[in-house]
Motif scaffolding. Sequence first.
Motif, PDB file in Angstrom:
ATOM      1  N   SER A   2      48.600  71.859  81.337  1.00  0.00           N
ATOM      2  CA  SER A   2      48.242  70.577  80.560  1.00  0.00           C
ATOM      3  C   SER A   2      48.750  71.065  79.184  1.00  0.00           C
ATOM      4  O   SER A   2      48.022  72.064  78.688  1.00  0.00           O
ATOM      5  CB  SER A   2      46.756  70.217  80.617  1.00  0.00           C
ATOM      6  N   HIS A   4      48.824  70.661  75.100  1.00  0.00           N
ATOM      7  CA  HIS A   4      48.306  69.821  73.758  1.00  0.00           C
ATOM      8  C   HIS A   4      48.826  70.429  72.630  1.00  0.00           C
ATOM      9  O   HIS A   4      48.582  71.568  72.379  1.00  0.00           O
ATOM     10  CB  HIS A   4      46.765  69.796  73.776  1.00  0.00           C
ATOM     11  N   GLN A  22      46.418  60.367  66.415  1.00  0.00           N
ATOM     12  CA  GLN A  22      46.182  60.436  67.950  1.00  0.00           C
ATOM     13  C   GLN A  22      47.688  60.278  68.329  1.00  0.00           C
ATOM     14  O   GLN A  22      48.303  60.912  69.223  1.00  0.00           O
ATOM     15  CB  GLN A  22      45.376  59.459  68.521  1.00  0.00           C
ATOM     16  N   ASP A  23      48.448  59.133  67.724  1.00  0.00           N
ATOM     17  CA  ASP A  23      49.864  59.017  67.968  1.00  0.00           C
ATOM     18  C   ASP A  23      50.778  60.242  67.466  1.00  0.00           C
ATOM     19  O   ASP A  23      51.357  60.630  68.500  1.00  0.00           O
ATOM     20  CB  ASP A  23      50.441  57.825  67.157  1.00  0.00           C
ATOM     21  N   GLU A  25      49.936  63.203  67.603  1.00  0.00           N
ATOM     22  CA  GLU A  25      49.423  64.288  68.421  1.00  0.00           C
ATOM     23  C   GLU A  25      50.190  64.013  69.865  1.00  0.00           C
ATOM     24  O   GLU A  25      50.559  64.763  70.555  1.00  0.00           O
ATOM     25  CB  GLU A  25      47.868  64.618  68.727  1.00  0.00           C
ATOM     26  N   GLN A  26      50.113  62.728  70.382  1.00  0.00           N
ATOM     27  CA  GLN A  26      50.650  62.347  71.502  1.00  0.00           C
ATOM     28  C   GLN A  26      52.065  62.721  71.589  1.00  0.00           C
ATOM     29  O   GLN A  26      52.684  63.024  72.451  1.00  0.00           O
ATOM     30  CB  GLN A  26      50.410  60.978  71.838  1.00  0.00           C
ATOM     31  N   TRP A  27      52.953  62.146  70.548  1.00  0.00           N
ATOM     32  CA  TRP A  27      54.249  62.277  70.583  1.00  0.00           C
ATOM     33  C   TRP A  27      54.876  63.768  70.353  1.00  0.00           C
ATOM     34  O   TRP A  27      55.759  64.113  71.134  1.00  0.00           O
ATOM     35  CB  TRP A  27      55.083  61.547  69.314  1.00  0.00           C
ATOM     36  N   THR A  29      53.115  66.375  71.604  1.00  0.00           N
ATOM     37  CA  THR A  29      52.636  66.952  72.962  1.00  0.00           C
ATOM     38  C   THR A  29      53.617  66.444  73.796  1.00  0.00           C
ATOM     39  O   THR A  29      54.157  67.289  74.546  1.00  0.00           O
ATOM     40  CB  THR A  29      51.205  66.486  73.418  1.00  0.00           C
ATOM     41  N   ALA A  30      54.150  65.405  73.917  1.00  0.00           N
ATOM     42  CA  ALA A  30      55.142  64.973  74.693  1.00  0.00           C
ATOM     43  C   ALA A  30      56.337  65.721  74.532  1.00  0.00           C
ATOM     44  O   ALA A  30      57.114  66.031  75.447  1.00  0.00           O
ATOM     45  CB  ALA A  30      55.530  63.539  74.736  1.00  0.00           C
ATOM     46  N   ALA A 109      57.699  57.517  66.602  1.00  0.00           N
ATOM     47  CA  ALA A 109      57.919  58.368  67.763  1.00  0.00           C
ATOM     48  C   ALA A 109      59.116  59.175  67.859  1.00  0.00           C
ATOM     49  O   ALA A 109      59.038  60.466  68.226  1.00  0.00           O
ATOM     50  CB  ALA A 109      57.505  57.540  69.155  1.00  0.00           C
ATOM     51  N   LEU A 144      56.958  57.676  77.344  1.00  0.00           N
ATOM     52  CA  LEU A 144      56.141  57.263  76.314  1.00  0.00           C
ATOM     53  C   LEU A 144      55.878  55.949  76.088  1.00  0.00           C
ATOM     54  O   LEU A 144      55.292  55.213  75.701  1.00  0.00           O
ATOM     55  CB  LEU A 144      56.255  58.004  74.789  1.00  0.00           C
TER      56      LEU A 144
END
Length: 155
Positions: A2, A4, A22-23, A25-27, A29-30, A109, A144
């Motif tokens: 996983s 992060h 959060q956005d 970090e999500q982008w 991380t992807a 993104a 995403l």
Amino acid sequence: MSTHVQVDLQIASSSQSLPSQQDFEQWATAAVGQHRDHAEISLRIVDIEEGADLNQQWRNKTGPTNVLSFPSELPPELELPLLGDLVICAPVVEKEARQQEKQLAAHWAHMVVHGTLHLLGYDHIEDHQAEEMESLEIQILKKLGYPNPYQDDDC
């Protein structure tokens, strides 16, 4: 495994339409995906003046650009998770999204994914490098839930 990515976010922009922590970090991380299980990125969101100053200083180009990437130059033996720094110029991203008729979140993104891939060593100077990097960006953004950022434009 996983993955992060911790994003150390600095807001130096007056933009009222920025994505959330959060956005970002999500982008990021992807984009890091299977390259690492943990990474850290410093992300600074700037306005036109600072964006133009940095673009002139580091790329010798006039005016702001959408994203600048500064890969970490730490010795590998330190084994720190720092990938490097990204600087994104909010007004440029917002203007490009309008001009290219793209959803603002999708363009943000794309900028984060694009910049993060640069931090991982990807580039688009040679045609084959550009094809590889763009293909990876398209795949990541699709996962995403965003459309192909290269359709109908010459970005």
